[in-house]
Scaffold this motif. Structure first.
Motif, PDB file in Angstrom:
ATOM      1  N   ILE A  55       0.835  -1.199   0.000  1.00 38.08           N
ATOM      2  CA  ILE A  55       0.000   0.000   0.000  1.00 38.08           C
ATOM      3  C   ILE A  55       0.869   1.249   0.000  1.00 38.08           C
ATOM      4  O   ILE A  55       1.820   1.358   0.767  1.00 38.08           O
ATOM      5  CB  ILE A  55      -0.912   0.043   1.250  1.00 38.08           C
ATOM      6  N   ALA A  56       0.507   2.200  -0.858  1.00 37.11           N
ATOM      7  CA  ALA A  56       1.133   3.529  -0.815  1.00 37.11           C
ATOM      8  C   ALA A  56       0.124   4.496  -0.174  1.00 37.11           C
ATOM      9  O   ALA A  56      -1.084   4.387  -0.398  1.00 37.11           O
ATOM     10  CB  ALA A  56       1.487   3.995  -2.223  1.00 37.11           C
ATOM     11  N   TYR A  57       0.652   5.422   0.627  1.00 37.67           N
ATOM     12  CA  TYR A  57      -0.211   6.312   1.404  1.00 37.67           C
ATOM     13  C   TYR A  57       0.039   7.774   1.095  1.00 37.67           C
ATOM     14  O   TYR A  57       1.124   8.139   0.649  1.00 37.67           O
ATOM     15  CB  TYR A  57       0.064   6.138   2.913  1.00 37.67           C
ATOM     16  N   PRO A  86      -4.903   1.470   5.939  1.00 41.35           N
ATOM     17  CA  PRO A  86      -5.771   1.452   4.749  1.00 41.35           C
ATOM     18  C   PRO A  86      -7.203   1.062   5.116  1.00 41.35           C
ATOM     19  O   PRO A  86      -7.695   0.014   4.698  1.00 41.35           O
ATOM     20  CB  PRO A  86      -5.102   0.391   3.863  1.00 41.35           C
ATOM     21  N   VAL A  87      -7.839   1.899   5.919  1.00 37.07           N
ATOM     22  CA  VAL A  87      -9.219   1.642   6.339  1.00 37.07           C
ATOM     23  C   VAL A  87     -10.007   2.939   6.244  1.00 37.07           C
ATOM     24  O   VAL A  87      -9.444   4.032   6.405  1.00 37.07           O
ATOM     25  CB  VAL A  87      -9.280   1.100   7.786  1.00 37.07           C
ATOM     26  N   ILE A 140      -7.782  -5.729   9.202  1.00 38.56           N
ATOM     27  CA  ILE A 140      -7.562  -4.839   8.052  1.00 38.56           C
ATOM     28  C   ILE A 140      -8.101  -5.489   6.777  1.00 38.56           C
ATOM     29  O   ILE A 140      -8.723  -4.824   5.939  1.00 38.56           O
ATOM     30  CB  ILE A 140      -6.058  -4.529   7.882  1.00 38.56           C
ATOM     31  N   ALA A 141      -7.870  -6.804   6.649  1.00 38.79           N
ATOM     32  CA  ALA A 141      -8.375  -7.517   5.466  1.00 38.79           C
ATOM     33  C   ALA A 141      -9.902  -7.432   5.386  1.00 38.79           C
ATOM     34  O   ALA A 141     -10.473  -7.340   4.293  1.00 38.79           O
ATOM     35  CB  ALA A 141      -7.917  -8.973   5.495  1.00 38.79           C
ATOM     36  N   PRO A 234      -2.015  -7.435   0.303  1.00 42.27           N
ATOM     37  CA  PRO A 234      -1.401  -6.114   0.511  1.00 42.27           C
ATOM     38  C   PRO A 234      -2.050  -5.349   1.668  1.00 42.27           C
ATOM     39  O   PRO A 234      -1.373  -4.602   2.377  1.00 42.27           O
ATOM     40  CB  PRO A 234      -1.637  -5.402  -0.826  1.00 42.27           C
ATOM     41  N   TYR A 235      -3.340  -5.516   1.869  1.00 38.39           N
ATOM     42  CA  TYR A 235      -4.070  -4.826   2.943  1.00 38.39           C
ATOM     43  C   TYR A 235      -3.795  -5.519   4.277  1.00 38.39           C
ATOM     44  O   TYR A 235      -3.378  -4.903   5.254  1.00 38.39           O
ATOM     45  CB  TYR A 235      -5.567  -4.795   2.618  1.00 38.39           C
TER      46      TYR A 235
END
Lengths: 436, 436
Positions: A55-57, A86-87, A140-141, A234-235
């Motif tokens: 993941i890119a943020y 990533p949520v 997260i998934a 990835p998540y």
């Protein structure tokens, strides 16, 4: 439009709306090998080079004090760090297992036995809802599965992950279907089945279960299925960053000097490093060096061997150890682990099954923490690295315990029992010599 | 001077300094039967009438908002309520297991299945360090043991308590010596032994173990020994108040309308009632009615039977149930439980072993919480009381899960397993009919 990649068995997204997905500060998928960027979607390998995606943020900027205050005002779970995960922002509005914010135990008794003069802490993830760190990654998934419209949660597992997926699916209202080797120990089967999802025993070993899951993911039969450790990987993997966040917050927003982390696939160690770097980037901790040490069981030590032999690639092995939750013979993130250990001034070490059992007992006896075999691996490696001088006893050290001794009773049962068995009389007690 | 009582086998204090003991807001021991007051000390029965002793407090007065703020600023453990507990103000300065502040889970899925239109919460104490509520009571007993100068922690136990005492003693630096029936299940023996204290198997049943401990406590052999559930019982029992505090704080400082609490000795239920009354007294919650319902297993239901027959005394029974952590045939606090159930408009009910198993599975399937048999008892009783109309489905209800399913795997193992076992092929999977 569904995110499509070419060249590998990537699943199609179950809806055509992934372009509009909102997962908080996550803005894209990025290839760890070639840097190629892709929109957020249920894909796990780069379309260009087949490298792993992460993941890119766009991380929060501005005053770190404001971010610190926002985190402090958040819930006592990993969701306090939602601005770094990533949520979606409304993640706490939905039912979930809410893992994390487990105890960071100041292990003074153990420090004394090991000759640590700095500080020694155990990050004890047995306090999670299903008693392993897997609750973090699965949580997260689940959010990614929501975002991509999946209706079934799945995974291949030999234990901890199956329980975490079953529990999270039950709470969050997903169907679940988990695949395990057919000949697992009864306790693990019960834990995997009790949450009421489908549990499928596969006549084969763990590798064959994995291969089957890869087939299923590319087949129409698997449509609508989110495999937490495959197409949602990835998540899922980002959940391990929360260990880094919690350790630093619980140390008073300070980096530890040294961390000892178990290695299975190696994903957890790489994400802890990523989490620490992010905290530095957003200004929540001071930018100063830390060292990450990887810990393996001697019976499954491909990364440790590569480290010692100075290699950059990891040669697969056939696992043979009591530390089954770490028994991945071909660890996907092995090369990244080697890089991090070398770059940070850490190392990778391994301990025998006998040393694992000793370390489980030492941690229980000194700190009242009953760890699973993976915790025996990290504590045992800590001891070994102190003896060899690779760990500096005068610095601050954090050791991870990622699971619960109740799930691996067999490791200690043969050598753990009553001091004495006596008749119910004071004379018998006196004769046993146990009065203080 | 040591606190001495007459007429029963009371131990002497190991030091002569109990008159100077400082245990926060605790000011005296008070007899629940005759009201006689005694200085704080390691005694458990009234010198006048042999009634049970409990702690009397000088609770904090003044602005409830100030107290609320003080609690909110405290640690994420029972120690946030130190101003309401018999512990010194510096309790967090010493190493301890720091139990409590476990999740209060909003159980919307279970509520839907049970037809609850109000709110339903599970207080999930499997999140404690050794995965049962016993960590709460033992943590308070440890502070009393410190105050009275004991050097050995002890108890008689068949499971949860042994683990909690072993872990707490290890962390806090006490010697421990725990007594169990010699023929316990291996898992429980391992949990009791792994923390490295002395573990003594007694050739006899639990009653004989108890009788032996009473002898030991009156003998010089037991000098310096704090039996958490005997001579430290008045302190120990107060730990259950923290369940009441946490539930109300987690509901936004509101009393629930209805609580469903398991009954073993009955102590936990009486202390939850005491805790709720204290919160009203200090102004932390509004003074309005609440109902407390007691839950037993049919195979050990002396309190439920007395309640239904309208008795004020409880006739002992010989336990025969899978809910072993509740299997006390002669519950010391039974009469007090009857009084509370009647006074608050609650009741006492019991469920069969089959209903317990069903309820464990229902809770796991709907909420992802794997409870021990005691949790099956409370959820099963909740269902029964909703069916009978004794629990009002339109109100707010909190149900306690006091332990962890991993410790009572045998309850569900015979009926919990894979949905299917197949060869690793898509054809076999298709034939199993599990694709969504």
């Amino acid at each position: 439009m569904a995110v499509q990649t070419t060249g590998t068995s990537q699943p199609t997204a179950p809806t055509d709306s992934t372009a509009g997905v909102s997962l908080g500060p996550a803005v894209a998928l990025s290839c760890r090998e070639c840097g190629e960027r892709l929109p957020l979607g249920p894909v796990f390998a780069c379309a260009e080079c087949f490298g792993p995606l992460e993941i890119a943020y766009e991380l929060p900027g501005g005053d770190p004090e404001a971010l610190r205050a926002r985190i402090a005002a958040g819930p006592n779970s990993i969701w306090r760090y939602a601005p770094l995960l990533p949520v979606p922002a409304d993640v706490t509005d939905r039912p979930g297992t809410n893992p994390g914010f487990t105890q960071l135990v100041k292990a003074d008794n153990l420090a004394r036995e090991l000759g640590v003069t700095g500080s020694l802490h155990i990050k004890d993830d047995s306090g999670n809802p299903t008693h392993s760190f897997k609750d973090r990654v699965v949580a997260i998934a689940v959010e990614a599965a929501h975002a991509f419209g999946f209706t079934t949660l799945s995974c291949s597992s030999t234990g901890n992950l199956a329980g975490a997926v079953g529990a999270a699916a039950a709470r969050a209202g997903f169907r679940s279907c988990v695949f395990i080797p057919h000949d697992l120990e009864q306790g693990k089967v019960v834990m995997a089945a009790v949450y009421g999802g489908e549990l499928v025993g596969i006549e084969g070993n763990y590798d064959e279960v994995n291969r089957f899951c890869s087939e299923l993911i590319g087949d129409p039969l698997g449509e609508g299925w989110g495999f937490v450790n495959v197409n949602l990987r990835p998540y899922y993997a980002e959940g391990s960053k929360t260990l880094a966040y919690e350790i630093c917050e619980q140390l008073g927003w300070r980096l530890p000097d040294q961390l000892v982390v178990p290695i299975a696939s190696g994903s957890q160690l790489t994400k802890i490093d990523k989490g620490l770097k992010e905290l530095i980037a957003v200004g929540l901790v001071e930018d100063r060096p830390y060292r990450i040490f990887g810990a393996q069981a001697a019976g499954c030590s491909p990364v440790s061997r590569a480290y010692k032999e100075g290699h950059e690639v990891v040669r697969p092995v056939k696992p043979d150890t009591i530390a089954k939750s770490l028994a991945i013979g071909n660890p996907a993130d092995g090369p990244y682990v080697l890089d991090i250990a070398r770059r940070t001034g850490g190392s990778v070490e391994d301990v025998t099954d006998a040393q694992i059992v000793d370390a489980i007992k030492q941690l229980a006896r000194t700190e009242g923490i009953f760890a699973e075999t993976a915790g025996g691996v990290t504590v045992g490696v800590t001891r070994k690295l102190l003896e060899s001088g690779e760990l500096d006893p005068s610095l601050s050290t954090v050791v991870l315990n990622t699971g619960d001794g109740l799930k691996t009773l067999d490791a200690v049962a043969p050598t753990t029992g009553p001091t004495a068995t006596i008749r119910p009389s004071l004379d018998a007690f006196r004769a046993a010599g146990l009065a203080s």
